[in-house]
Design a protein around this motif. Structure first.
Motif, PDB file in Angstrom:
ATOM      1  N   ALA A  75       0.807  -1.225   0.000  1.00  0.00           N
ATOM      2  CA  ALA A  75       0.000   0.000   0.000  1.00  0.00           C
ATOM      3  C   ALA A  75       0.842   1.278   0.000  1.00  0.00           C
ATOM      4  O   ALA A  75       0.420   2.295  -0.540  1.00  0.00           O
ATOM      5  N   THR A  76       2.008   1.230   0.601  1.00  0.00           N
ATOM      6  CA  THR A  76       2.799   2.455   0.748  1.00  0.00           C
ATOM      7  C   THR A  76       3.939   2.577  -0.257  1.00  0.00           C
ATOM      8  O   THR A  76       4.665   3.571  -0.235  1.00  0.00           O
ATOM      9  N   THR A  77       4.084   1.606  -1.128  1.00  0.00           N
ATOM     10  CA  THR A  77       5.198   1.620  -2.075  1.00  0.00           C
ATOM     11  C   THR A  77       4.667   1.678  -3.502  1.00  0.00           C
ATOM     12  O   THR A  77       3.816   0.866  -3.880  1.00  0.00           O
ATOM     13  N   LYS A  78       5.163   2.618  -4.262  1.00  0.00           N
ATOM     14  CA  LYS A  78       4.815   2.738  -5.672  1.00  0.00           C
ATOM     15  C   LYS A  78       5.195   1.428  -6.366  1.00  0.00           C
ATOM     16  O   LYS A  78       6.294   0.904  -6.143  1.00  0.00           O
ATOM     17  N   PRO A  79       4.310   0.859  -7.197  1.00  0.00           N
ATOM     18  CA  PRO A  79       4.606  -0.441  -7.816  1.00  0.00           C
ATOM     19  C   PRO A  79       5.982  -0.520  -8.485  1.00  0.00           C
ATOM     20  O   PRO A  79       6.671  -1.528  -8.360  1.00  0.00           O
ATOM     21  N   GLY A  80       6.397   0.526  -9.167  1.00  0.00           N
ATOM     22  CA  GLY A  80       7.686   0.509  -9.848  1.00  0.00           C
ATOM     23  C   GLY A  80       8.870   0.417  -8.905  1.00  0.00           C
ATOM     24  O   GLY A  80       9.969   0.021  -9.298  1.00  0.00           O
ATOM     25  N   LEU A  81       8.656   0.782  -7.645  1.00  0.00           N
ATOM     26  CA  LEU A  81       9.724   0.732  -6.642  1.00  0.00           C
ATOM     27  C   LEU A  81       9.579  -0.446  -5.681  1.00  0.00           C
ATOM     28  O   LEU A  81      10.417  -0.644  -4.807  1.00  0.00           O
ATOM     29  N   LEU A  82       8.513  -1.220  -5.839  1.00  0.00           N
ATOM     30  CA  LEU A  82       8.245  -2.322  -4.903  1.00  0.00           C
ATOM     31  C   LEU A  82       9.367  -3.357  -4.910  1.00  0.00           C
ATOM     32  O   LEU A  82       9.829  -3.787  -3.853  1.00  0.00           O
ATOM     33  N   LEU A  83       9.829  -3.744  -6.069  1.00  0.00           N
ATOM     34  CA  LEU A  83      10.889  -4.753  -6.139  1.00  0.00           C
ATOM     35  C   LEU A  83      12.147  -4.270  -5.427  1.00  0.00           C
ATOM     36  O   LEU A  83      12.723  -4.990  -4.612  1.00  0.00           O
ATOM     37  N   GLU A  84      12.564  -3.046  -5.687  1.00  0.00           N
ATOM     38  CA  GLU A  84      13.757  -2.525  -5.019  1.00  0.00           C
ATOM     39  C   GLU A  84      13.547  -2.432  -3.509  1.00  0.00           C
ATOM     40  O   GLU A  84      14.427  -2.795  -2.724  1.00  0.00           O
ATOM     41  N   THR A  85      12.367  -1.988  -3.097  1.00  0.00           N
ATOM     42  CA  THR A  85      12.080  -1.860  -1.667  1.00  0.00           C
ATOM     43  C   THR A  85      12.141  -3.213  -0.968  1.00  0.00           C
ATOM     44  O   THR A  85      12.773  -3.354   0.079  1.00  0.00           O
ATOM     45  N   VAL A  86      11.488  -4.211  -1.554  1.00  0.00           N
ATOM     46  CA  VAL A  86      11.501  -5.557  -0.967  1.00  0.00           C
ATOM     47  C   VAL A  86      12.929  -6.089  -0.930  1.00  0.00           C
ATOM     48  O   VAL A  86      13.390  -6.613   0.085  1.00  0.00           O
ATOM     49  N   LEU A  87      13.643  -5.925  -2.021  1.00  0.00           N
ATOM     50  CA  LEU A  87      15.011  -6.435  -2.106  1.00  0.00           C
ATOM     51  C   LEU A  87      15.920  -5.758  -1.084  1.00  0.00           C
ATOM     52  O   LEU A  87      16.684  -6.423  -0.385  1.00  0.00           O
ATOM     53  N   ARG A  88      15.829  -4.451  -0.953  1.00  0.00           N
ATOM     54  CA  ARG A  88      16.663  -3.746   0.036  1.00  0.00           C
ATOM     55  C   ARG A  88      16.317  -4.183   1.461  1.00  0.00           C
ATOM     56  O   ARG A  88      17.199  -4.322   2.301  1.00  0.00           O
ATOM     57  N   ARG A  99      12.881  -2.202   9.094  1.00  0.00           N
ATOM     58  CA  ARG A  99      12.961  -3.247   8.098  1.00  0.00           C
ATOM     59  C   ARG A  99      11.636  -3.994   8.048  1.00  0.00           C
ATOM     60  O   ARG A  99      11.040  -4.272   9.065  1.00  0.00           O
ATOM     61  N   ASN A 100      11.199  -4.331   6.869  1.00  0.00           N
ATOM     62  CA  ASN A 100       9.993  -5.116   6.712  1.00  0.00           C
ATOM     63  C   ASN A 100      10.416  -6.574   6.548  1.00  0.00           C
ATOM     64  O   ASN A 100      11.106  -6.916   5.598  1.00  0.00           O
ATOM     65  N   HIS A 101       9.993  -7.420   7.463  1.00  0.00           N
ATOM     66  CA  HIS A 101      10.416  -8.819   7.507  1.00  0.00           C
ATOM     67  C   HIS A 101       9.456  -9.771   6.792  1.00  0.00           C
ATOM     68  O   HIS A 101       9.592 -10.970   6.914  1.00  0.00           O
ATOM     69  N   THR A 102       8.481  -9.251   6.069  1.00  0.00           N
ATOM     70  CA  THR A 102       7.418 -10.090   5.539  1.00  0.00           C
ATOM     71  C   THR A 102       7.925 -11.282   4.734  1.00  0.00           C
ATOM     72  O   THR A 102       7.506 -12.408   4.970  1.00  0.00           O
ATOM     73  N   LEU A 103       8.793 -11.043   3.778  1.00  0.00           N
ATOM     74  CA  LEU A 103       9.254 -12.153   2.945  1.00  0.00           C
ATOM     75  C   LEU A 103      10.064 -13.169   3.746  1.00  0.00           C
ATOM     76  O   LEU A 103       9.952 -14.371   3.546  1.00  0.00           O
ATOM     77  N   ARG A 104      10.860 -12.697   4.691  1.00  0.00           N
ATOM     78  CA  ARG A 104      11.644 -13.611   5.521  1.00  0.00           C
ATOM     79  C   ARG A 104      10.694 -14.467   6.388  1.00  0.00           C
ATOM     80  O   ARG A 104      10.888 -15.672   6.514  1.00  0.00           O
ATOM     81  N   VAL A 105       9.675 -13.858   6.981  1.00  0.00           N
ATOM     82  CA  VAL A 105       8.694 -14.610   7.769  1.00  0.00           C
ATOM     83  C   VAL A 105       8.009 -15.625   6.860  1.00  0.00           C
ATOM     84  O   VAL A 105       7.851 -16.799   7.210  1.00  0.00           O
ATOM     85  N   PHE A 106       7.606 -15.176   5.698  1.00  0.00           N
ATOM     86  CA  PHE A 106       6.944 -16.024   4.712  1.00  0.00           C
ATOM     87  C   PHE A 106       7.804 -17.247   4.392  1.00  0.00           C
ATOM     88  O   PHE A 106       7.348 -18.377   4.436  1.00  0.00           O
ATOM     89  N   LEU A 107       9.082 -17.015   4.096  1.00  0.00           N
ATOM     90  CA  LEU A 107       9.977 -18.105   3.712  1.00  0.00           C
ATOM     91  C   LEU A 107      10.265 -19.046   4.868  1.00  0.00           C
ATOM     92  O   LEU A 107      10.216 -20.259   4.730  1.00  0.00           O
ATOM     93  N   ARG A 108      10.547 -18.511   6.025  1.00  0.00           N
ATOM     94  CA  ARG A 108      10.906 -19.360   7.169  1.00  0.00           C
ATOM     95  C   ARG A 108       9.735 -20.198   7.662  1.00  0.00           C
ATOM     96  O   ARG A 108       9.935 -21.136   8.417  1.00  0.00           O
ATOM     97  N   SER A 109       8.532 -19.869   7.241  1.00  0.00           N
ATOM     98  CA  SER A 109       7.367 -20.582   7.755  1.00  0.00           C
ATOM     99  C   SER A 109       6.567 -21.293   6.678  1.00  0.00           C
ATOM    100  O   SER A 109       5.472 -21.772   6.945  1.00  0.00           O
ATOM    101  N   THR A 110       7.097 -21.409   5.485  1.00  0.00           N
ATOM    102  CA  THR A 110       6.332 -22.021   4.405  1.00  0.00           C
ATOM    103  C   THR A 110       6.066 -23.502   4.616  1.00  0.00           C
ATOM    104  O   THR A 110       5.130 -24.032   4.059  1.00  0.00           O
ATOM    105  N   GLY A 111       6.866 -24.182   5.400  1.00  0.00           N
ATOM    106  CA  GLY A 111       6.651 -25.602   5.634  1.00  0.00           C
ATOM    107  C   GLY A 111       5.504 -25.889   6.577  1.00  0.00           C
ATOM    108  O   GLY A 111       5.051 -27.019   6.686  1.00  0.00           O
ATOM    109  N   ASN A 112       4.996 -24.884   7.261  1.00  0.00           N
ATOM    110  CA  ASN A 112       3.925 -25.084   8.211  1.00  0.00           C
ATOM    111  C   ASN A 112       2.591 -24.912   7.500  1.00  0.00           C
ATOM    112  O   ASN A 112       2.168 -23.805   7.219  1.00  0.00           O
ATOM    113  N   ASN A 113       1.912 -26.026   7.215  1.00  0.00           N
ATOM    114  CA  ASN A 113       0.667 -25.972   6.459  1.00  0.00           C
ATOM    115  C   ASN A 113      -0.482 -25.362   7.230  1.00  0.00           C
ATOM    116  O   ASN A 113      -1.393 -24.811   6.642  1.00  0.00           O
ATOM    117  N   GLU A 114      -0.464 -25.479   8.542  1.00  0.00           N
ATOM    118  CA  GLU A 114      -1.568 -24.981   9.343  1.00  0.00           C
ATOM    119  C   GLU A 114      -1.483 -23.492   9.599  1.00  0.00           C
ATOM    120  O   GLU A 114      -2.492 -22.836   9.793  1.00  0.00           O
TER     121      GLU A 114
END
Length: 191
Positions: A75-88, A99-114
């Motif tokens: 919501a707060t990141t212009k689409p054209g800058l989203l990739l750079e923002t997530v990557l940084r 720091r936004n930890h969303t992708l790291r949380v997502f990755l570290r917990s992908t094995g948990n189906n529940e």
């Protein structure tokens, strides 16, 4: 009890935020399975009963932690800058400030189906939609998913496997290379 804990005791919104902040950081560092309710409450400086009062369960807290960070970032990141923002965010050290930890949380917990699989799926779709808006190609969603897969792979190799040379590479160099290559799939990626 510290002054901050006394003040938070009377402020349910602040307590809720403290729990979300603590949970997000701990889920990012440990994943869902290795993060305990007790540890989250201790880190937030509150009794663990408050976690259940505000969120009902560890799974619900996890869902909200993922959704909050991801949707806020989209919501707060212009689409054209989203990739750079997530990557940084992925490449910046923990001591490097906010720091936004969303992708790291997502990755570290992908094995948990529940634990929040529907939330993870929706959030992935939201990121795909935002990134897909950066191309007019017919297969825009596939292109966006390929870029997201690359981010997950970077996170895995750099933070979890700690594989060099990626683990020790300069963040600015990685960002430049990834953005340059991503423009092949998503033409309107900005730098």
């Amino acid at each position: 009890m510290t002054e901050e804990q006394r003040a938070r005791r009377r402020d349910s919104a602040a307590t809720r935020e403290a729990l979300l902040d603590a949970a997000t950081a701990m889920f990012a560092a440990r994943g869902f399975d290795r993060t305990t309710v007790r540890d989250i409450a201790k880190e937030a400086g509150v009794n663990q009963a408050l976690l259940f009062r505000y969120f009902g369960s560890k799974e619900s807290l996890f869902e909200e932690a993922i959704a909050r960070g991801g949707h806020e970032q989209i919501a707060t990141t212009k689409p054209g800058l989203l990739l750079e923002t997530v990557l940084r965010n992925l490449l910046t050290s923990e001591t490097g400030g906010e720091r936004n930890h969303t992708l790291r949380v997502f990755l570290r917990s992908t094995g948990n189906n529940e634990a929040a699989s529907a939330t993870r799926r929706r959030l992935g779709e939201d990121y795909t939609r935002a990134l897909a808006s950066l191309t007019d190609a017919e297969d825009a969603d596939l292109r966006a998913d390929l870029v997201l897969a690359w981010l997950v792979g970077i996170t895995f190799l750099r933070d979890i496997s700690e594989k060099d040379p990626l683990a020790g590479a300069d963040a600015d160099r990685i960002v430049k290379l990834v953005l340059d290559a991503s423009r092949t799939l998503l033409e309107r990626v900005e730098e």
